[in-house]
Design an enzyme around this catalytic site. Structure first.
Site, PDB file in Angstrom:
ATOM      1  N   LYS A 158       5.118  -0.053  11.490  1.00  0.00           N
ATOM      2  CA  LYS A 158       3.832   0.074  11.667  1.00  0.00           C
ATOM      3  C   LYS A 158       3.727   0.689  13.147  1.00  0.00           C
ATOM      4  O   LYS A 158       4.334   0.558  13.856  1.00  0.00           O
ATOM      5  CB  LYS A 158       3.246  -1.245  11.611  1.00  0.00           C
ATOM      6  CG  LYS A 158       3.136  -1.541   9.895  1.00  0.00           C
ATOM      7  CD  LYS A 158       2.054  -2.488   9.654  1.00  0.00           C
ATOM      8  CE  LYS A 158       1.805  -2.267   7.921  1.00  0.00           C
ATOM      9  NZ  LYS A 158       1.223  -3.679   7.615  1.00  0.00           N
TER      10      LYS A 158
ATOM     11  N   ARG B  59       7.721  -7.936   4.310  1.00  0.00           N
ATOM     12  CA  ARG B  59       7.479  -6.521   3.565  1.00  0.00           C
ATOM     13  C   ARG B  59       8.206  -5.477   4.360  1.00  0.00           C
ATOM     14  O   ARG B  59       7.678  -5.279   5.573  1.00  0.00           O
ATOM     15  CB  ARG B  59       6.158  -6.126   3.242  1.00  0.00           C
ATOM     16  CG  ARG B  59       5.909  -4.946   2.406  1.00  0.00           C
ATOM     17  CD  ARG B  59       4.337  -4.984   2.108  1.00  0.00           C
ATOM     18  NE  ARG B  59       4.090  -3.672   1.400  1.00  0.00           N
ATOM     19  CZ  ARG B  59       3.909  -2.550   1.727  1.00  0.00           C
ATOM     20  NH1 ARG B  59       3.941  -2.483   3.268  1.00  0.00           N
ATOM     21  NH2 ARG B  59       3.745  -1.358   1.163  1.00  0.00           N
TER      22      ARG B  59
HETATM   23  C1  8Y7 Z   1       0.855  -4.091   4.077  1.00  0.00           C
HETATM   24  C2  8Y7 Z   1       0.807  -3.919   2.525  1.00  0.00           C
HETATM   25  C3  8Y7 Z   1       0.783  -2.010   3.660  1.00  0.00           C
HETATM   26  C4  8Y7 Z   1       0.747  -5.436   4.668  1.00  0.00           C
HETATM   27  C5  8Y7 Z   1       0.699  -6.281   2.301  1.00  0.00           C
HETATM   28  C6  8Y7 Z   1       2.465  -0.063   5.585  1.00  0.00           C
HETATM   29  C7  8Y7 Z   1       0.627  -2.153   1.148  1.00  0.00           C
HETATM   30  C8  8Y7 Z   1       1.049   0.258   5.153  1.00  0.00           C
HETATM   31  N1  8Y7 Z   1       0.910  -2.917   4.438  1.00  0.00           N
HETATM   32  N2  8Y7 Z   1       0.717  -5.177   1.767  1.00  0.00           N
HETATM   33  N3  8Y7 Z   1       0.652  -2.730   2.299  1.00  0.00           N
HETATM   34  N4  8Y7 Z   1       0.896  -6.458   3.738  1.00  0.00           N
HETATM   35  N5  8Y7 Z   1       0.658  -7.233   1.702  1.00  0.00           N
HETATM   36  O1  8Y7 Z   1       2.614   0.264   6.734  1.00  0.00           O
HETATM   37  O2  8Y7 Z   1       1.090  -5.480   5.949  1.00  0.00           O
HETATM   38  O3  8Y7 Z   1       3.351  -0.264   4.711  1.00  0.00           O
HETATM   39  S1  8Y7 Z   1       0.807  -0.444   3.543  1.00  0.00           S
END
Ligand code: 8Y7
Length: 278
Positions: A221, A255
């Site tokens: 990020k 994630r």
């Molecule tokens: C997150 C996310 C993204 C997160 C959850 C990226 C879809 C941006 N970030 N879902 N999604 N938590 N639950 O950098 O932090 O992956 S998108």
């Protein structure tokens, strides 16, 4: 604790990795590599083999400033990929969407968890999720992806994120979604400045203490880029460091784009946490 993701068991007694599989032409750190079904499937096979417990499929970019995608376009992107993964692999599948139509199409295709960065606030999303009867990740975001990074402000970011998430848990319960189907996520980078993200990480244990499993997404990020001045391709070590800090404080799902490395990092963390001092 275990979650039943439409027949696939997500066992959160140990920390697990959610592998990121974007099927958008404009997603941020993989440059929209995964557009064809075959490419997406290859990536899914690899992430499953590397130990991902669940794969998160997204058809709409949530990067700051991204365009809104119509539901039909999002469905056309994610459904064939979900079907292919569901047919071939034994891994649980998560649908990254805020749209009720996409939730329904994705679960019909084999998805077993809803990952909603708007925490079911879109019209019809609460009712759709209740009817689909799958686990849900409720994420905090301030604003929408289009505007969220325009100077976000908080008085007390940790408390405000917790208060928001608990209010969404209450909204779910009022819509007949059982509490034991819910996962909480502070939403790193979603309407937060670097200092907000750092504070949320330092005090993640407060969110874990609310009693529901916590998911954390920090992989590659921009907070890492801002603080360390490194490109997305150079953010693995820092991502693993943050994943470790999250698991150390009790986060149950991480994630990540980098499944193999994240599985190893959090397994090591878990080993230390398992040491019995008695
Ligand atoms: C997150 C996310 C993204 C997160 C959850 C990226 C879809 C941006 N970030 N879902 N999604 N938590 N639950 O950098 O932090 O992956 S998108």
């Amino acid at each position: 604790m275990q979650l039943d993701c439409a027949g696939k068991i997500l066992d959160l007694t140990e920390p697990r990795v959610m592998g990121i599989l974007n099927v958008t032409p404009d997603s941020f750190s993989d440059g929209g590599q995964f557009v064809s079904i075959e490419t997406a499937l290859m990536q899914a096979r690899q992430m499953a083999a590397e130990g991902a417990a669940i794969l998160d499929i997204g058809g709409e970019s949530t990067r700051p400033g991204a365009k809104v995608v119509p539901a039909e376009v999002e469905i056309a992107r994610v459904v064939p990929v979900i079907e292919a993964i569901h047919r071939e692999l034994d891994v649980a599948i998560s649908i990254d969407t805020m749209k009720p139509e996409v939730m329904r199409a994705a679960v019909a295709a084999g998805a077993g968890l809803i990952n909603d960065v708007q925490a079911l606030q879109v019209d019809g999303a609460l009712a759709a999720a209740a009817a689909l009867d799958v686990p849900i990740c409720l994420m905090h975001a301030q604003g929408t992806p289009q505007t969220m990074q325009d100077d976000p402000q908080y008085d007390d970011v940790v408390q405000e994120v917790i208060d928001f998430l608990l209010a969404r848990v209450a909204a779910c319960e009022a819509a007949d979604i059982a509490r034991d189907k819910l996962i909480l996520d502070p939403g790193f980078g979603f309407g937060k400045q670097a200092q907000h993200n750092l504070r949320l990480m330092k005090h993640l244990a407060n969110l874990v203490g609310q009693g529901l499993p916590v998911l954390v997404g920090v992989s590659r990020k921009s907070m890492i880029g801002k603080l360390l001045k490194v490109s997305t391709a150079e953010r693995l070590s820092a991502s693993l460091s943050l994943a470790t800090l999250a698991v150390w404080q009790g986060a149950k799902l991480i994630r990540s784009h980098d499944v193999k490395e994240t599985v190893q990092a959090i397994a090591m963390c878990h080993h230390v946490m398992q040491v019995n001092d008695g």
